[in-house]
Design an enzyme around this catalytic site. Structure first.
Site, PDB file in Angstrom:
ATOM      1  N   ALA A 189     -17.590  19.268   3.927  1.00 41.85           N
ATOM      2  CA  ALA A 189     -17.664  18.491   2.690  1.00 41.85           C
ATOM      3  C   ALA A 189     -18.288  19.336   1.576  1.00 41.85           C
ATOM      4  O   ALA A 189     -18.017  19.123   0.402  1.00 41.85           O
ATOM      5  CB  ALA A 189     -18.484  17.232   2.908  1.00 41.85           C
ATOM      6  N   ASP A 238      -5.888  24.894  11.846  1.00 42.54           N
ATOM      7  CA  ASP A 238      -6.173  23.643  11.134  1.00 42.54           C
ATOM      8  C   ASP A 238      -5.337  22.541  11.763  1.00 42.54           C
ATOM      9  O   ASP A 238      -4.118  22.530  11.655  1.00 42.54           O
ATOM     10  CB  ASP A 238      -5.806  23.850   9.659  1.00 42.54           C
ATOM     11  CG  ASP A 238      -6.091  22.619   8.821  1.00 42.54           C
ATOM     12  OD1 ASP A 238      -6.483  21.595   9.400  1.00 42.54           O
ATOM     13  OD2 ASP A 238      -5.899  22.693   7.603  1.00 42.54           O
ATOM     14  N   ASP A 289       0.857  -1.188   0.000  1.00 48.71           N
ATOM     15  CA  ASP A 289       0.000   0.000   0.000  1.00 48.71           C
ATOM     16  C   ASP A 289       0.886   1.228   0.000  1.00 48.71           C
ATOM     17  O   ASP A 289       1.892   1.271   0.701  1.00 48.71           O
ATOM     18  CB  ASP A 289      -0.883   0.001   1.255  1.00 48.71           C
ATOM     19  CG  ASP A 289      -2.132  -0.814   1.030  1.00 48.71           C
ATOM     20  OD1 ASP A 289      -2.577  -0.888  -0.123  1.00 48.71           O
ATOM     21  OD2 ASP A 289      -2.631  -1.396   2.009  1.00 48.71           O
ATOM     22  N   ASP A 336     -10.363  -5.835   1.902  1.00 47.15           N
ATOM     23  CA  ASP A 336      -9.089  -6.462   1.561  1.00 47.15           C
ATOM     24  C   ASP A 336      -9.154  -7.981   1.692  1.00 47.15           C
ATOM     25  O   ASP A 336      -8.271  -8.678   1.207  1.00 47.15           O
ATOM     26  CB  ASP A 336      -7.972  -5.973   2.505  1.00 47.15           C
ATOM     27  CG  ASP A 336      -7.491  -4.580   2.139  1.00 47.15           C
ATOM     28  OD1 ASP A 336      -7.576  -4.238   0.941  1.00 47.15           O
ATOM     29  OD2 ASP A 336      -7.060  -3.855   3.044  1.00 47.15           O
ATOM     30  N   ARG A 383     -15.472  22.287   0.832  1.00 45.23           N
ATOM     31  CA  ARG A 383     -14.172  21.682   0.552  1.00 45.23           C
ATOM     32  C   ARG A 383     -13.043  22.709   0.708  1.00 45.23           C
ATOM     33  O   ARG A 383     -12.077  22.735  -0.050  1.00 45.23           O
ATOM     34  CB  ARG A 383     -14.140  21.035  -0.840  1.00 45.23           C
ATOM     35  CG  ARG A 383     -15.051  19.816  -0.913  1.00 45.23           C
ATOM     36  CD  ARG A 383     -14.819  19.017  -2.157  1.00 45.23           C
ATOM     37  NE  ARG A 383     -15.260  19.760  -3.328  1.00 45.23           N
ATOM     38  CZ  ARG A 383     -14.625  19.749  -4.500  1.00 45.23           C
ATOM     39  NH1 ARG A 383     -13.543  19.036  -4.650  1.00 45.23           N
ATOM     40  NH2 ARG A 383     -15.079  20.453  -5.530  1.00 45.23           N
ATOM     41  N   MET A 384     -13.212  23.603   1.663  1.00 43.33           N
ATOM     42  CA  MET A 384     -12.188  24.620   1.951  1.00 43.33           C
ATOM     43  C   MET A 384     -12.150  24.829   3.452  1.00 43.33           C
ATOM     44  O   MET A 384     -13.080  24.509   4.181  1.00 43.33           O
ATOM     45  CB  MET A 384     -12.559  25.964   1.314  1.00 43.33           C
ATOM     46  CG  MET A 384     -12.524  25.969  -0.194  1.00 43.33           C
ATOM     47  SD  MET A 384     -12.788  27.626  -0.810  1.00 43.33           S
ATOM     48  CE  MET A 384     -14.378  27.997  -0.122  1.00 43.33           C
ATOM     49  N   SER A 385     -11.060  25.409   3.905  1.00 47.23           N
ATOM     50  CA  SER A 385     -11.026  25.861   5.290  1.00 47.23           C
ATOM     51  C   SER A 385     -10.285  27.197   5.282  1.00 47.23           C
ATOM     52  O   SER A 385      -9.706  27.592   4.258  1.00 47.23           O
ATOM     53  CB  SER A 385     -10.322  24.851   6.182  1.00 47.23           C
ATOM     54  OG  SER A 385      -8.969  24.742   5.807  1.00 47.23           O
TER      55      SER A 385
END
Lengths: 567, 690
Positions: free
Chosen positions: B378, B343, B306, B530, B381-383
């Site tokens: 959501a 943030d 992964d 998986d 989609r910014m902060s």
């Protein structure tokens, strides 16, 4: 040892090396069913034979069916050959008026030819009719050789095919090796031998009057045709009792050279067939190299021993090498070379008496056979024999690279190891087991021609030769007794079929496996390292077992001669 | 793996009980599992009986026979000792695990709510029962969380004291019996009956009780049994050869020859090597559910790794500020830092760190700036932050552009020029091409530039991959990224191949494709999705934090949940196979010297000429035979450390590895016994033992 002797030996090796690729290429085409220059003539014959037999080249067989077919075929051959000998008195082509062969001898001889051994407890010219020689022995010389080649090809397919189910068709492989390989070469060789003075006649024996006025019967017969296949098919059963030491069976140095070349030709080329079929000729050359190193070591030791001669004879004021039991027209170098070739391959034809070799000189043919006839070896048998050792070598050392051992992309697992060990195990069982019993059996010991270690060597040699399917005799031993006829026959059967069945099982087990692609983590099997490893395993696993037996036979004899002792 | 662990190899706490263990293992029922040593025990027993008979009737050379017999028994005991030492290392670990398995009372839920339950012993639980586990409770058995979220202390099995979160639904829903809930509560459906829980299996594994022979071990055992049979033939035929020569050989000498010739060295150490191999994995906090899996690990051709967590650090980090024309880097950095102060995501923190390191912008306090944080949603989609009427936003390029267009309409400020938008987008495209993630920054509707967020490839991982390549192993990176990004990271990390936009389906089909080519595939995974791929892979390492489904599907469990370990697991698998191969080669190569020691001695009475074969110049026939059998026994003890530690694996090609090991164990195996037997001969003759 002389320069001349060495030049002859090296020229011989050079010719064999040159033959490997062209003959290997031709044989590969034959077994892949591709077109060859003989196809226009032989394809119709081949198709016709399949139609009669009710088979087809497209009918592929599972390994068990293939094995069953070859076992049945050998059994059939055995019965026919036995019957021919028993009824030769009332059958045609019997100008010398031979009577029925005694059952024990007939059984021994039948087994001997079906197993490609050609151990001869009979004298050909004094006991077998032309019919038995031609329709019996010569036919078996062809088909037992072809059977060996077929098995080798089936095993190669096991390595070469990925996730397959079948290993080929026994009848097709048998037909092809006889029709395209053995027959054409033998026709040419027969004509050459006739040209060189080997008799080829169905006429009666010739009476001659010697200079002293005595009457002498000179045996002749269809010699050249049997001689050709006896060498090419590594059979070794001579028309005459004296085999290739007989002037009619080996007139001169040229015929001797052709015979030596034809012993190794197919066995050597099969390594190349192997390489081509698995897609990398270097894999074939690696096997050839391992065989070559062992061969040269054997020739050197044997030639040295014979050339050095006998110190006990030297003490009498007679210098030179050991010429006892050798033909003057061949000399020491060619006799030693022939002895090593004939025992390295499971041929067994002789041009000198191995019994008369020096202790070490006589030990080398024995070692060659004890190793299981893997130095070039019998046609087909040599290749599948060495592949058994490869399985063991790859398994032991392959673990050391940190992976489940694999050879040519096929994983070597429990089943392969088990079968390889069975195949390797049966040889010491027959060779040492029967020798041990014979050693303590007064009647068996009485049949030896000498006492002391040399007598022991005679017994050991006989069983070794039988189980290795070689067929050469040390001489000295009177083998035509019920005990020897029977036990040698059992030894021959063990040495042949107890190896063949495990080999076929390996082929069957490998063919279904996937081929793992090669990577940097793959154990390389085409370089010098692998060759060295393989030689080591052959000597240690195959050879060391016989060390005690050799110690009380030829080794102690050699040491004793050095000290001036005899037995 | 670590030095401290291998240093404890010869710990007296393991060695002393192992001596007792060596005698206990003389039980024929346990001996028969090892064909070679069983044969040695049988012949030792028979020789002992013969010796006792001779003792009663007064035979010759009793002292010599006695010594041989003693060393025959030592050979068996040393083999047992090796196995006992290997097992002893696991036992200590099993004991600490047993403590975790103490009897617990389970709260078996009887109704639909959490209040009605009855107390039952943990051992009485059946699969499918639903229990309640509250703070302070020990989880009674393995299960799956069906409701709730809780922090759980799993140190009993992982040795890691930091608690982990277990919750229903996601990929962390599996709980292990014997672990303790620290806070909150969980509703757990029991998935394992008493006696077959994870801890039970672990105990069985570390104790070696459940040890089954692995495929290669079985094959090797066949080889060794075959060789033993060959040497039965070689020695059993000698008496009749001797009879022919007019001599006789004492049984005890034949037995000595036989035991020295058969592969006792590898036969004695084979099971110790296997146990130690498993143990190395356990020391490494990886549980293999079968020995087969450990061996398969050595055979792996393709590793699926992964991207996140294995090749790259889990989080993207800011590496560069790229302003548009007319804006300085300093300005952009300043705005970006302000927008990220509050943030708490790793990405946000990395922006603050970069601004400080590269532009010397100190962290500022949100409160003193009178700033309000605008968190990520959501929808937007910014902060960002709002400071004194000024607003700074950062986010995905398209989201920011949409925001700019909408705000300009509302506030009437100048629309972003088409040129600026194009420039911004071209910067963003370049970043994406290089495998990064662009974040656009805007202040009051004015586009400032782009922050380059980058997947940081772990240090040294490139070297690891080239190491794997030398071992012949292909690495494939699995990522959900788009192919462009994936290609860039793959190139940077040096993996051989990658699977972009991976789904459970294409992961599974990748594994199948590789397997169809004859390759063995290893992968690790944690999620339920998986599970099919884990089950399909030849080596499937499930993370301990993963779901029950994943843990059931894999054939190994990594207690530390560290996917990088796959690489070490491969090394451990290889080491196991190599150790077996090396000792087998050594054992077989030893035979040459033993023949040269014993054969001349054996036949000397009637063929004195064979004395010429005594190339080691051993003093007397008796000392020669005794030296060979002593060497044969002592070499087992000498090789115990190697068999437990394993042959060192080097990441070089198979050819180089083979030549190195052949030189050490093949050639060494030929030479060492010549020296060893000679040395022992000198010692025993000087002591007057023979």
């Amino acid at each position: 040892m002389t320069l001349n002797g060495w030049i002859q030996i090296l020229v011989y090796c050079g010719i064999i090396i040159l033959l490997v690729k062209p003959l290997g290429g031709y044989m590969t085409r034959v077994f892949n069913g591709e077109r060859t220059f003989l196809s226009p003539v032989l394809v119709p014959v081949e198709r016709g034979l399949y139609r009669i037999a009710g088979t087809s080249e497209r009918d592929e067989q599972h390994w068990t069916t293939y094995t069953a077919a070859l076992l049945l075929f050998s059994l059939g051959g055995l019965i026919v050959l036995y019957a021919l000998q028993r009824f030769q008195g009332i059958l045609p082509y019997n100008p010398a008026g031979m009577t029925a062969t005694e059952p024990g001898l007939a059984f021994n001889s039948a087994v001997s030819f079906v197993t490609n051994t050609n151990w001869q407890n009979y004298g050909g010219e004094s006991s077998m009719s032309y019919l038995v020689q031609m329709a019996g022995f010569t036919v078996q010389n062809f088909v037992s050789a072809a059977t060996g080649i077929a098995i080798a090809i089936a095993l190669i397919r096991g390595f070469a095919r990925t996730s397959g189910r079948s290993v080929g068709n026994f009848w097709v492989d048998l037909t092809r090796s006889t029709l395209y390989i053995l027959l054409p070469i033998c026709i040419v060789l027969t004509l050459v031998y006739v040209y060189l003075g080997v008799p080829q006649t169905l006429g009666t024996y010739v009476d001659a009057t010697t200079l002293e006025g005595a009457k002498q019967t000179i045996a002749v017969g269809p010699v050249a045709s049997q001689l050709a296949i006896k060498m090419l098919g590594t059979n070794g059963g001579g028309f005459f009792n004296a085999n290739s030491a007989h002037p009619f069976e080996n007139p001169d140095a040229i015929s001797n050279f052709i015979q030596m070349v034809s012993i190794f030709a197919i066995g050597a080329a099969l390594t190349n067939v192997f390489g081509r079929m698995v897609g990398n000729q270097r894999q074939g050359w690696a096997l050839f190299a391992a065989m070559g190193v062992l061969f040269l070591a054997g020739v050197t030791a044997c030639y040295w021993s014979e050339a050095a001669g006998n110190p006990l004879v030297h003490a009498l004021g007679i210098d030179g090498g050991n010429m006892e039991g050798k033909e003057t027209r061949f000399g020491i170098a060619l006799s030693a070379l022939f002895a090593v070739i004939t025992t390295a391959a499971s041929c067994g034809a002789v041009n000198a008496m191995h019994d008369s070799f020096m202790a070490i000189g006589g030990m080398l043919p024995m070692i060659n056979m004890m190793l299981g006839e893997v130095i070039i070896g019998g046609v087909g048998a040599g290749l599948y024999g060495i592949l058994l050792y490869v399985v063991i070598a790859v398994f032991v050392a392959g673990l050391m690279v940190g992976r489940t051992p694999e050879y040519l992309g096929k994983k070597i697992e429990a089943k392969e190891v088990k079968m390889a060990m069975l195949g390797v195990l049966c040889l010491p069982l027959a060779m040492l087991g029967f020798t041990a019993i014979a050693c303590v059996l007064p009647s068996a010991v009485a049949a030896t021609g000498n006492s002391g270690p040399h007598g022991f060597s005679e017994i050991l040699y006989a069983y070794t030769s039988a189980a290795a399917n070689n067929g050469s005799a040390f001489g000295g031993l009177s083998g035509n007794t019920t005990w020897y006829n029977l036990t040698l026959a059992i030894g021959m059967l063990m040495g042949r079929f107890f190896v063949i069945i495990p080999v076929m099982a390996i082929a069957g087990s490998l063919v279904v496996k996937k081929t793992v692609p090669e990577s940097a983590g793959t154990f390389p099997t085409h370089g010098g390292l692998f060759v060295g490893l393989l030689i080591g395993v052959i000597l240690i696993v195959g050879g060391l077992t016989f060390f005690p037996a050799l110690a009380v036979g030829p080794i102690v004899e050699h040491l004793a001669i050095g000290l001036g002792q005899t037995f | 793996m670590s030095q401290s662990k291998s240093a404890s190899l010869m710990d007296s706490r393991i060695l002393i009980p192992a001596i007792g263990g060596a005698f206990k293992k003389l039980d024929p029922r346990s001996l028969i599992k090892n064909p070679v040593m069983f044969v040695v025990a049988v012949v030792s027993f028979l020789t002992t009986v013969l010796f006792l008979k001779d003792l009663a009737t007064g035979g010759r050379d009793l002292g010599f026979s006695f010594q041989i017999i003693v060393w025959l028994w030592f050979t068996v005991l040393f083999a047992n000792f090796a196995e006992a030492v290997a097992e002893g290392r696991g036992k200590a670990q099993a004991d600490s695990l047993r403590k975790a398995r103490t009897e617990t009372q389970a709260k078996l839920l009887t109704g639909d709510d959490r209040t009605s339950f009855k107390l039952v012993p943990g051992t009485k639980l059946k699969v499918g029962d639903i229990v309640l586990v509250e703070a302070g409770d020990i989880i009674p058995s393995d299960g799956e969380v069906i409701e709730g979220i809780a922090s759980v202390n799993e140190s009993a099995i992982t040795g890691e004291s930091a608690p982990v979160i277990r919750e229903s639904g996601g990929d962390r829903s599996a709980v292990t019996g014997g672990t303790q809930v620290l806070s909150d509560w969980l509703r757990v459906r029991i998935t394992a009956a008493a006696g077959s829980t994870f801890i039970d299996r672990m105990i069985a594994l570390v104790e070696g009780a459940e040890r089954q022979k692995t495929p290669n071990e079985i094959a090797l055992n066949i080889l060794l049994a075959g060789m033993t049979l060959i040497f039965v033939l070689a020695t059993a035929t000698i008496p009749s050869f001797a009879t022919y020569a007019g001599g006789a050989i004492p049984v005890v000498v034949l037995v000595a020859l036989f035991v020295t010739l058969i592969p006792t060295t590898i036969g004695a150490l084979l099971s110790a090597i296997g146990i130690a191999g498993m143990d190395r994995l356990i020391q490494f906090n990886v549980l293999a559910m079968s020995g087969r899996a450990v061996e398969a690990a050595g055979d792996v051709d393709t590793l699926l790794l992964d991207k996140t967590g294995t090749i790259t650090f889990g989080n993207r980090q800011a590496t560069e500020f790229s302003p548009v024309t007319g804006v300085t880097e300093q300005e952009l950095a300043d705005a970006a830092q302000l927008a990220s102060l509050a943030d708490e995501t790793p990405e946000g923190r990395s922006i603050v760190v970069l601004a400080k390191e590269k532009y010397g912008i100190r962290a500022r306090d949100m409160a003193t700036l009178h700033a309000t944080f605008v968190p990520f949603t959501a929808q937007s989609r910014m902060s960002g932050v709002d400071i004194d009427g000024s607003s700074i936003r950062k986010g995905a390029v398209d989201a920011v552009l949409a925001y700019v267009n909408s705000t300009t309409v509302a506030t009437g400020t100048v629309r972003a020029s088409a040129e600026l938008v194009r420039e911004l987008q071209s910067i963003a495209d370049q970043i994406a091409k290089a495998g990064g993630t662009p974040l656009a920054v805007v202040r009051d509707g004015k586009l400032l530039g782009v922050i380059h967020l980058k997947d940081i490839v772990k240090g040294g991982i490139r070297e690891r991959f080239s190491e794997l390549r030398r071992m012949g192993i292909k690495t494939v990176m699995i990522t959900g990224d788009n192919p462009l990004t994936a290609a860039a990271i793959a190139a940077e990390a040096g993996v051989d191949d990658f699977l972009a936009q991976a789904t459970p389906e294409n992961k599974l089909s990748l594994i199948r494709d590789e397997q169809a080519k004859g390759k063995l595939v290893a992968m690790c995974g944690d999620g339920t999705n998986d599970a099919p791929a884990l089950a399909q892979a030849d080596v499937g390492v499930a993370m301990n934090t993963g779901t029950v489904a994943a843990r059931e599907a894999g054939n190994m469990v990594d207690l530390d949940s560290d996917p990088t370990k796959l690489i070490e697991i491969v090394g451990i698998g290889k080491q196991l196979l190599m150790t077996r191969g090396a000792l087998t080669t050594f054992s077989i190569a030893n035979d040459i010297a033993k023949y040269f020691a014993i054969i001349p001695a054996m036949f000397l009475a009637f063929y004195p000429q064979l004395g010429a074969l005594n190339i080691m110049g051993l003093q007397t026939p008796q000392s020669a035979i005794l030296s060979a059998i002593i060497f044969n026994a002592l070499i087992i003890v000498a090789l115990i450390p190697l068999s437990l530690k394993g042959v060192k694996y080097r990441a070089v090609g198979a050819g180089a590895l083979l030549s190195r090991n052949l030189l050490i164990y093949g050639l060494g195996g030929v030479i060492v016994p010549f020296i060893g037997i000679k040395a022992i001969d000198m010692v025993i003759t000087s002591l007057g033992l023979a």
